[in-house]
Design a protein around this motif. Sequence first.
Motif, PDB file in Angstrom:
ATOM      1  N   ARG A  12     -22.810-129.843 -20.746  1.00  0.00           N
ATOM      2  CA  ARG A  12     -21.688-130.749 -20.544  1.00  0.00           C
ATOM      3  C   ARG A  12     -20.373-130.044 -20.856  1.00  0.00           C
ATOM      4  N   LEU A  13     -19.285-130.643 -20.484  1.00  0.00           N
ATOM      5  CA  LEU A  13     -17.974-130.062 -20.754  1.00  0.00           C
ATOM      6  C   LEU A  13     -17.599-130.179 -22.227  1.00  0.00           C
ATOM      7  N   VAL A  14     -18.020-131.276 -22.857  1.00  0.00           N
ATOM      8  CA  VAL A  14     -17.648-131.558 -24.245  1.00  0.00           C
ATOM      9  C   VAL A  14     -18.892-132.030 -24.988  1.00  0.00           C
ATOM     10  N   TYR A  15     -18.991-131.658 -26.263  1.00  0.00           N
ATOM     11  CA  TYR A  15     -20.127-132.067 -27.092  1.00  0.00           C
ATOM     12  C   TYR A  15     -19.640-133.010 -28.193  1.00  0.00           C
ATOM     13  N   TRP A  16     -20.364-134.113 -28.364  1.00  0.00           N
ATOM     14  CA  TRP A  16     -20.051-135.080 -29.425  1.00  0.00           C
ATOM     15  C   TRP A  16     -20.920-134.758 -30.629  1.00  0.00           C
ATOM     16  N   ASP A  17     -20.303-134.235 -31.682  1.00  0.00           N
ATOM     17  CA  ASP A  17     -21.006-133.914 -32.915  1.00  0.00           C
ATOM     18  C   ASP A  17     -21.277-135.209 -33.673  1.00  0.00           C
ATOM     19  N   ALA A  18     -22.544-135.563 -33.796  1.00  0.00           N
ATOM     20  CA  ALA A  18     -22.909-136.855 -34.373  1.00  0.00           C
ATOM     21  C   ALA A  18     -22.538-136.960 -35.843  1.00  0.00           C
TER      22      ALA A  18
END
Length: 540
Positions: A68-74
């Motif tokens: 993906r273009l951006v990663y959501w760090d949980a």
Amino acid sequence: MTATIAVALVTVLAACGSNPAASPSQNAGAPVSGGNLVYLASYDNPDFQWTDVNDWEPGIIFSALVDRLVYWDAESSTLRPWLAESWTANPDSTQFTLKIRKGVTFSDGSALNAQVVADNLTIKGKGDKALGIPGTYTWPAGFESATVTDADTVAVKFSRPAYGFIRALTFYHSGIVGEKTLKLSFQDSSDIKNLVGSGPFVFDSYTPGEQYVLSRRKDYNWAPDGVGHAGPAYLDKITVRIAGQNSVRTGLLQSGQADVMRDVPPADEQRLGQTGFTVLPAKQIAYSVQIRVRPNSAATADVRVRQAIQHAVDRKELVDTLYFTGIWKPATSVIESGVPGWVDLSAKLTTDVDKANNLLDQAGWTARDAQGFRTKDGQRLSFLVYSVSWIRQSQPELLLLAQQLKKVGIELTVKNVDSNNETAAVGAPGVSLSISLGSVPTVSGPMRNNFHSAVTTSWFNSGALAKDAELDGHVDALSNATDDGTYTKAVGELQNYLIDQAYVIPLDTNQQTFAVAKKVHDLNVDAYGRLFFCDAWLSK
């Protein structure tokens, strides 16, 4: 960092938006390359169409193949660079600039560049009628264009504020595919053999109804910033084995024939945890498990009837009876606590049978038939609801809910339907209640698509729905948000309205549980509860 599975006891992380995770193994040592991790999937859905893949099992496989273009760090609730190394937005969130990472290649050897990204975003934003491909439904409304401004830069324009756009890019069906896949029809692009991605694994083979095999990309070197290591995955292969029955999956895991199991039944959570397996509850950026009520009948058009259902539900009983391990909790709102803008509305979700009965009396449902159900003008207060295959506990949950509603004189008939006919059955004109859940990378797009009267194709708005101007106003306010303050305010007001009007009846938390063998280390889970295999490794 992402939430990490290791082989010790389960610990709940305190960080905002974090996934519960196992604490690190004390003696695991340095990661070891090689090996084949066997993951047990609960069903086979071979649909990998890149703009709308949304099912659990294909979503996990898709995430190993497509970046993906951006990663959501949980854990930190932070957005991290991935294929986009940076991004900016104008003050009213109608224009975005994405700087594309250099040196990335797809599995067919072609290079990632700004033009490929722009072409991906254009089809995701508008769909492609000629190819039969839909747009990506989780995006904010108003997408206009994605254009290349230089070799590494893409400019994205919306006709209206799209504050949640960057978060929408973190969802797995916002993944970027290669040019060959972009040119394919909906049918052809749904075939995993035709999926060209830049992920740490590539498709190897598929045996229908039995298994998928994925192989490591040896030249991978662009994992999300701050998440494990950047280089090639440690695992040689991932085998996704299909095992539909809970007992079969549990048996394969316990016998050592598999390493990871999804969809762990509550009855097995404690037993597996006590016999050497790590049991991971993976929270999600998602809607809660909920009943949605569409006002397409005389009964459900009356807010007092909807509110009576809301107050008749005993969420604690649902959790204590069906999810008795302590991992699961009653829902606190329409969305889960990790979703930006979440508001704890537990005080509005208490059980009050007396209030439910008074509301039904006020609505004119005062007579009772021989079975004790309320009637009005000779008609029983009765609803039909279908259990669905994609919510594991939907049937027992709905059956227990039926018992709770019977206490206030409401009949709830629970029916099963073949998975191939679920959508048609749930969408039938006479159905007013539906059990639901779903991931929400950004609230504005899904809320508009689910509840705004202009979206007549949604389940909520199909049938004879009288327009709710106030609901539309709340959704419009959310869609027009341009910053943290206006967005958070609008999300909170919309949650309150959906619950006050009982269009949504939250039930319990929306999460997944995985069971993991001792030899598995550093198997990550992203913000959406999907496994992230790049750092995983196996003890020899």
